[in-house]
Design a protein around this motif. Sequence first.
Motif, mmCIF file in Angstrom:
data_model
loop_
_atom_site.group_PDB
_atom_site.id
_atom_site.type_symbol
_atom_site.label_atom_id
_atom_site.label_comp_id
_atom_site.label_asym_id
_atom_site.label_seq_id
_atom_site.Cartn_x
_atom_site.Cartn_y
_atom_site.Cartn_z
ATOM 1 N N TRP A 41 0.807 -1.216 0.000
ATOM 2 C CA TRP A 41 0.000 0.000 0.000
ATOM 3 C C TRP A 41 0.844 1.271 0.000
ATOM 4 C CZ3 TRP A 41 -5.200 -0.756 -0.535
ATOM 5 C CH2 TRP A 41 -5.670 -2.048 -0.242
ATOM 6 N N SER A 42 2.116 1.158 0.279
ATOM 7 C CA SER A 42 2.990 2.333 0.314
ATOM 8 C C SER A 42 4.384 1.923 -0.161
ATOM 9 C CB SER A 42 3.062 2.915 1.730
ATOM 10 O OG SER A 42 3.594 1.953 2.642
ATOM 11 N N GLY A 43 5.187 2.942 -0.439
ATOM 12 C CA GLY A 43 6.530 2.675 -0.920
ATOM 13 C C GLY A 43 6.692 3.068 -2.371
ATOM 14 N N ASP A 44 7.473 2.287 -3.118
ATOM 15 C CA ASP A 44 7.714 2.580 -4.529
ATOM 16 C C ASP A 44 7.663 1.285 -5.335
ATOM 17 O OD1 ASP A 44 10.005 1.280 -3.738
ATOM 18 O OD2 ASP A 44 11.301 3.037 -3.873
ATOM 19 N N CYS A 48 7.088 -2.896 -4.384
ATOM 20 C CA CYS A 48 6.070 -3.744 -5.010
ATOM 21 C C CYS A 48 6.696 -5.010 -5.600
ATOM 22 C CB CYS A 48 5.337 -2.966 -6.094
ATOM 23 S SG CYS A 48 4.216 -1.702 -5.463
ATOM 24 N N CYS A 55 -0.013 -4.384 -6.051
ATOM 25 C CA CYS A 55 0.702 -3.118 -5.858
ATOM 26 C C CYS A 55 -0.283 -1.972 -6.039
ATOM 27 C CB CYS A 55 1.857 -2.997 -6.858
ATOM 28 S SG CYS A 55 2.743 -1.426 -6.753
ATOM 29 N N VAL A 57 0.182 0.886 -4.802
ATOM 30 C CA VAL A 57 0.948 2.134 -4.823
ATOM 31 C C VAL A 57 0.824 2.799 -6.184
ATOM 32 C CG1 VAL A 57 3.244 3.151 -4.536
ATOM 33 C CG2 VAL A 57 2.563 1.187 -3.145
ATOM 34 N N ARG A 60 -2.456 4.604 -6.385
ATOM 35 C CA ARG A 60 -2.493 5.794 -5.523
ATOM 36 C C ARG A 60 -1.694 6.939 -6.119
ATOM 37 N NH1 ARG A 60 0.913 7.507 -1.640
ATOM 38 N NH2 ARG A 60 2.074 5.540 -1.679
ATOM 39 N N LEU A 61 -0.526 6.629 -6.678
ATOM 40 C CA LEU A 61 0.322 7.681 -7.231
ATOM 41 C C LEU A 61 -0.227 8.260 -8.531
ATOM 42 C CD1 LEU A 61 3.884 6.164 -6.599
ATOM 43 C CD2 LEU A 61 2.697 7.934 -5.289
#
Length: 343
Positions: A41-44, A48, A55, A57, A60-61
Amino acid sequence: MASLSNASRSRYHRVGFILFMVALAVVLLPFFRWAFLDAVWSGDAEACRAGTGACWVSVRLRLDFLIFGFYPPEQRWRALTGILLQALALVAIWGLPAIRQRLLRIYLTVLAAFLLSVWLLAGDGVLLSTVNSRLWTGFSLTMTLAFGGFVLALPLGILLAFGRRFGNSYVSAICTAYIEIMRALPSVVTMFAILVTTPYLLPPAIGESMFLRVLLGFTMAMSAFYAEVFRGALLTFHAGQIEAAQSLGLKWARIHGRIILPQVVTRSLPALMNVNLMVFKDTVLILTFGYYELLGTANASINTQEWSSFAMEMFLLVYLVFFVSGMLISLVGRRIEKSLLRF
């Protein structure tokens, strides 16, 4: 024996339901684990790749890009306001009593929401700065094009159906030819033909606008399907009602607008809602012309070396958006249908 048979049948049904739920759980458990328990849910992108789940993320991004596309970031409040206006127009229909007596008001409400949305997106150069229609992308374009297809293609379809049914031989032949040609051609072909020819045939204000050209082709293609829905309802209409209204001295416009049209809408509503859903889903056709709606922005989001491995998550989100939007349209349609049948 009958009671035993019924008891046995009920027991078999319960066992069958339990087995079905167990099988469903077995099938869905890996997906649930991938989508939620093991998801990142977070990171880069590196986080993932190190994980074993979905992934989210990447979604979200890229969420802003999915909604607004290439629309200028400092002006995105205008696109968001347009989306909210169109959603509120649908929700407002839900709470209206006696919808049959308010069909014109409902249509004008949706039309106003569409026109305000277009004004917000385009700007007028005075109150709002102008934004090129090429930058109207993402989910805001999907909503606006779908609403435009509805508010423009629906009345055109009504005119075509009435012209085919009640017009003289020339009008009926023209309407019939238009409907049959548009239904025979793939919608994307009609849209492409309009997109290519309008810069040479129409004033620059329309011919140079990518959105208006696409909307015109989309409207022309969808209007034929609306026309056939209304024509089917008109075939069930008894001519005696027209003769009775004429005997009371009612004018042609009042007879067709206040007596025939509400009944036609009521009888054709289930098929009409199917066309509405088709209009919303067929907005993805504009991706063919390099015009990015929701699916186009999702595809562009994963066409990078960093996020190309996580296409599944992006397209699951697109599916969810179309599913929820389609459910909202269906719920509003059922609400209108119940109100029309009640009065």
